[in-house]
Motif scaffolding. Structure first.
Motif, PDB file in Angstrom:
ATOM      1  N   SER A   1       1.453   3.504  -2.433  1.00 25.91           N
ATOM      2  CA  SER A   1       0.805   4.651  -3.078  1.00 25.91           C
ATOM      3  C   SER A   1      -0.256   5.258  -2.169  1.00 25.91           C
ATOM      4  O   SER A   1      -0.309   6.478  -1.988  1.00 25.91           O
ATOM      5  CB  SER A   1       0.157   4.228  -4.395  1.00 25.91           C
ATOM      6  N   THR A   2      -1.097   4.417  -1.573  1.00 20.75           N
ATOM      7  CA  THR A   2      -2.148   4.909  -0.675  1.00 20.75           C
ATOM      8  C   THR A   2      -1.525   5.605   0.528  1.00 20.75           C
ATOM      9  O   THR A   2      -2.003   6.642   0.985  1.00 20.75           O
ATOM     10  CB  THR A   2      -3.035   3.734  -0.185  1.00 20.75           C
TER      11      THR A   2
ATOM     12  N   GLU B   1      -0.144   8.953  -0.596  1.00 21.67           N
ATOM     13  CA  GLU B   1      -1.298   9.833  -0.803  1.00 21.67           C
ATOM     14  C   GLU B   1      -1.750  10.446   0.529  1.00 21.67           C
ATOM     15  O   GLU B   1      -1.901  11.664   0.660  1.00 21.67           O
ATOM     16  CB  GLU B   1      -2.423   8.996  -1.433  1.00 21.67           C
TER      17      GLU B   1
ATOM     18  N   LYS C   1      -6.894   7.111   7.354  1.00 19.29           N
ATOM     19  CA  LYS C   1      -6.041   8.251   7.712  1.00 19.29           C
ATOM     20  C   LYS C   1      -5.805   8.357   9.220  1.00 19.29           C
ATOM     21  O   LYS C   1      -5.809   9.451   9.785  1.00 19.29           O
ATOM     22  CB  LYS C   1      -6.619   9.549   7.144  1.00 19.29           C
TER      23      LYS C   1
ATOM     24  N   ARG D   1      -2.648   6.739  -9.377  1.00 16.65           N
ATOM     25  CA  ARG D   1      -2.757   6.010  -8.111  1.00 16.65           C
ATOM     26  C   ARG D   1      -2.686   6.953  -6.909  1.00 16.65           C
ATOM     27  O   ARG D   1      -2.810   6.525  -5.779  1.00 16.65           O
ATOM     28  CB  ARG D   1      -1.667   4.945  -8.033  1.00 16.65           C
ATOM     29  N   MET D   2      -2.414   8.225  -7.164  1.00 13.78           N
ATOM     30  CA  MET D   2      -2.386   9.213  -6.080  1.00 13.78           C
ATOM     31  C   MET D   2      -3.203  10.417  -6.513  1.00 13.78           C
ATOM     32  O   MET D   2      -2.675  11.509  -6.704  1.00 13.78           O
ATOM     33  CB  MET D   2      -0.947   9.643  -5.802  1.00 13.78           C
TER      34      MET D   2
ATOM     35  N   SER E   1      -3.823   3.948   6.046  1.00 14.81           N
ATOM     36  CA  SER E   1      -3.781   4.953   4.982  1.00 14.81           C
ATOM     37  C   SER E   1      -5.190   5.234   4.477  1.00 14.81           C
ATOM     38  O   SER E   1      -5.498   6.336   4.041  1.00 14.81           O
ATOM     39  CB  SER E   1      -2.897   4.467   3.831  1.00 14.81           C
ATOM     40  N   MET E   2      -6.069   4.213   4.553  1.00 15.42           N
ATOM     41  CA  MET E   2      -7.441   4.375   4.104  1.00 15.42           C
ATOM     42  C   MET E   2      -8.209   5.283   5.063  1.00 15.42           C
ATOM     43  O   MET E   2      -8.860   6.230   4.639  1.00 15.42           O
ATOM     44  CB  MET E   2      -8.143   3.006   4.042  1.00 15.42           C
TER      45      MET E   2
ATOM     46  N   LYS F   1      -2.354  -0.597   6.922  1.00  9.84           N
ATOM     47  CA  LYS F   1      -3.663  -1.275   6.940  1.00  9.84           C
ATOM     48  C   LYS F   1      -4.065  -1.691   8.357  1.00  9.84           C
ATOM     49  O   LYS F   1      -4.573  -2.792   8.571  1.00  9.84           O
ATOM     50  CB  LYS F   1      -3.678  -2.467   5.979  1.00  9.84           C
TER      51      LYS F   1
ATOM     52  N   GLY G   1       0.802  -1.223   0.000  1.00  8.83           N
ATOM     53  CA  GLY G   1       0.000   0.000   0.000  1.00  8.83           C
ATOM     54  C   GLY G   1       0.835   1.273   0.000  1.00  8.83           C
ATOM     55  O   GLY G   1       0.475   2.255   0.643  1.00  8.83           O
TER      56      GLY G   1
END
Lengths: 341, 341
Positions: free
Chosen positions: B83-84, B87, B258, B122-123, B255-256, B216, B81
């Protein structure tokens, strides 16, 4: 009296060794003298400028005696059982009448200042085998240095009549590509696990592998090995066909129980037959030689450049200026190359 | 009429772009013009000899505008993950008023002939952020080439006022050391698993990491994350203390969702404070600059050497002779360097 005799005898031997000429070294290598071969490799691995010319001459001479060898790269993460596998596989080969040299490429040993691989104590049987020669990873300040020295060591071993060269790598990531660039066949050792083997595997390594061998296929592990074998076979099918027309195989073995070892050698023999017939074996060696040439040119250019005392001094001055932030790394490099003192 | 006007306007713009001088490029960079920055990086990445001098001049000029930046390396296997994370992390930083550049180092893209990283799609949020700049991995025929170009890109981004540089690497093994050699802080992203995380991890990477972040950390995964965090903390304690006196941390984030993102930035800020006070920050940058100097010298030597047409021709001849087995790679290299035609 006897004691004194032995002592002076040792002294003479020591002096004689120091005086060995390139010709002496070469004839020792050709006469299958392991001690002289080891000494020759030490010469090649030496970073002393005084040894450079002699090493160069030795390599040039040794290259005239290239034999029909098979070079096999072996990789796998620490703990996969590389040493035990090489012990079993190498012994199988010497039983078949082959002469086996085991070399190691371990760039990480440049950090820890000592080779963790090729340790003779970890390959006891093979270390005692008259038809086997084991050499730990050369120390160097760069992977490039290790690569060059290993390539030259292969040449010496082949001149000494070793017709199967096993090049082991620690599998920590940087060295696989280097080893792949100097072998005919690339073998990846793996362990069977809980079914998530593909997760940790590096994409580049899978692409390079001519075979995956699941080690420790013994005892309660056999069921897991079967599952892992199927999983890898499926994964390998997802890759585009190789230029050499070879379909990478997935085998299993037990280095402890010495099962599956002869099957691995049979597979490699098939590979050699196929790629000899379709000429890829030669094409690959040619590519490797051309790259070796280009890399050697780079090394020699550097060597030639820094050999001059003025350049050495200027370089030191510039390093001091960089530290003092009086000059940028880029400008300093330009100065040294284009306007040296 | 209007349409024509637009067209000729575009044409003028196009011609103008082609004619941009080093001064134009530099002033565009300094004026925070992303298009000019992108164009300048393209110039640096160009392999055309005609662009070499201009690129060199641009770098030399840009180096005069070094800012107080923080360079952060981010690694982790595909699927972790990255990229996420970038981001979320990058957006957090721009919200704090920072200007963030995201670069990628991906030597494997030299094989697949296309960057798989730094993909703007992806970002999405970061790509639209006026205070963020995203650049995919440069194409090059060697990791050395990628490394050099990325280092020079960092210089341009810093001259453009980006004060946090995130350098992403694919984590397939070859690029981590390169990225580590150009950053102040090295962050390893991991996933929580079934408790065997340490198995697949490369020793060298653990040694380089200033922090491990378990990504994650959300939903049903939280318990596993805690276990993994404990495991890594224990493992990190087994390593000798770092030269910079920093104790590597193990954090977690989602990351999802935050969560945990600001904690990561706080930790990095602590690291910067500690290493600024004990001067390691500067010592490290000096070491990196000195290595950059030495590597640039190597590059320039090669460039200077192969620039001569006679050398190019002689090299081609020798490559043909190597293919025909008329000469050994080693002898050929010696000829080209010491007795060129």
């Amino acid at each position: 009296m006897k004691k004194t005799g032995v002592k002076s005898g040792q002294k003479v031997k020591k002096i004689k060794r120091q005086e060995l000429t390139t010709e002496d070294l070469l004839s020792g290598i050709r006469n299958f003298d392991k001690a002289v071969l080891a000494k020759s490799i030490t010469l090649i691995e030496s970073n002393k400028p005084a040894h450079f010319d002699k090493a160069e001459k030795l390599i040039t001479e040794a290259l005239k005696f290239t034999s029909k060898s098979i070079r096999i790269g072996i990789t796998g993460i620490p703990g996969v059982g590389k040493s035990t596998f090489i012990e079993a596989f190498g012994s199988h080969l010497t039983e078949l009448g082959r002469k086996v040299a085991v070399l190691a490429v371990d760039p990480s040993s440049t950090v820890t200042k000592g080779s963790i691989l090729g340790d003779k104590t970890r390959m006891e049987t093979l270390a005692k085998d008259p038809n086997a020669f084991i050499r730990p990873s050369p120390a160097s300040d760069s992977l490039g240095g290790v690569t060059r020295k290993t390539r030259e060591t292969i040449v010496l071993c082949e001149a000494a009549g070793y017709d199967i060269i096993l090049v082991e790598t620690v599998g920590v990531g940087q060295s696989e590509t280097a080893v792949h660039s100097m072998v005919d066949f690339f073998l990846l050792l793996k362990l069977a696990g809980a079914g998530d083997e593909l997760q940790g595997i590096k994409r580049g390594i899978m692409e390079m592998a001519d075979a995956i061998v699941i080690n420790k296929a013994d005892g309660n592990n056999l069921k897991n090995v079967k599952i892992t074998q199927t999983e890898f076979s499926r994964a390998l099918h997802l890759y585009p066909p190789k230029e050499n027309k070879w379909t990478p195989q997935v085998l299993s073995c037990s280095s402890m129980e010495k099962t599956g070892i002869s099957e691995i050698w049979n597979m490699i023999s098939e590979f050699i037959e196929l790629t000899t017939n379709n000429e890829y074996f030669e094409i690959n060696r040619t590519n490797q030689n051309q790259n070796w040439f280009l890399q050697t040119v780079d090394e020699l250019l550097k060597h030639q450049f820094y050999q001059k005392n003025k350049i050495k001094e200027h370089s030191k001055e510039l390093l001091t200026q960089i530290k003092a932030k009086q000059i940028s790394p880029f400008t300093a490099a330009k100065l040294l190359v284009f306007e040296p003192k």
